[in-house]
Design an enzyme around this catalytic site. Structure first.
Site, mmCIF file in Angstrom:
data_model
loop_
_atom_site.group_PDB
_atom_site.id
_atom_site.type_symbol
_atom_site.label_atom_id
_atom_site.label_comp_id
_atom_site.label_asym_id
_atom_site.label_seq_id
_atom_site.Cartn_x
_atom_site.Cartn_y
_atom_site.Cartn_z
ATOM 1 C CG HIS A 8 70.219 21.074 15.163
ATOM 2 N ND1 HIS A 8 69.564 22.943 15.620
ATOM 3 C CD2 HIS A 8 71.234 21.177 16.301
ATOM 4 C CE1 HIS A 8 69.701 23.256 16.628
ATOM 5 N NE2 HIS A 8 70.249 22.542 16.856
ATOM 6 C CD GLU A 81 73.778 20.921 22.019
ATOM 7 O OE1 GLU A 81 74.918 20.792 22.572
ATOM 8 O OE2 GLU A 81 73.154 22.219 21.997
#
Length: 209
Positions: A8, A81
């Site tokens: 990201h 994550e």
């Protein structure tokens, strides 16, 4: 089939060197700009499918990239994550400097990391990442030409390290800046790395913790 595995764009927590984990932090202005520059760099690629972590920073990045292909973004919780438990929000320099910190080994001796207080083990993150690839991505070989996956720094390393044969002792070996794209090839049900950590903007940012 080519698989583009992307991290990201930047967030304020990246910039402040704070542990994000599964905390849902949005992109900052620079993160949006990095995603747009990456979209421009990938303009010649038409994605057949786009997958993303549901966390805002990954989803916003995926939506910016996918807009070029007019492709809907599909989210999957297995792309989140690694969960850092109650340490999320702390500065990771604190964990690196303090041997008593529950995440000290995660950064300094990853092979000896044993999570506490609800944090997640590397093996658990690897297991869910590869379960996602086996279930959602590899079956597309033969029907798709280009796939985009947008996830996170540690999660993407779990994938890349296994493919590259990098042991946990060297977990942080691969530099993964915000919006870094690693290009993989899926052939006969197997993935291999063609290129690691390509960026489509200037100087890479936040490549290592």
């Amino acid at each position: 089939m080519i698989v583009y595995l992307m991290r990201h764009g930047e967030t304020d927590w990246n910039k402040a060197r704070r542990l994000q984990g599964q905390s849902d932090i949005a992109l900052n202005e620079n993160g949006i700009d990095l995603a747009r520059k990456t979209a421009a760099g990938l303009k010649g690629v038409t994605f057949d499918r786009v997958f993303s972590s549901p966390l805002k920073r990954a989803l916003m990045t995926a939506q910016i990239i996918a807009a070029e292909s007019g492709c809907a973004v599909e989210t999957d919780d297995r792309l989140k994550e690694i969960n850092f438990g109650p340490s999320e929000g702390e500065c990771f320099d604190t964990a690196k400097k303090d041997p008593a910190h529950p995440l000290h080994n995660f950064f300094c001796r990853p092979e000896a990391f044993h999570p506490t207080d609800g944090a997640e083990a590397l093996d658990a993150a690897r297991e869910r990442a590869f379960a996602f690839l086996q279930e959602k991505v590899l079956p597309l070989e033969g029907s798709c030409e280009a796939i985009l996956i947008v996830a996170h720094g540690a999660l993407n390393r779990c994938i890349l390290n296994r493919l590259a044969g990098i042991p946990d002792e060297r977990f942080w070996q691969i530099e993964l800046a915000n919006c870094a794209v690693s290009i993989l090839c899926a052939e006969d049900g197997e993935l291999r790395i063609l290129e690691q950590s390509k960026v489509y903007y200037g100087t890479p940012v936040n490549g290592r913790p």
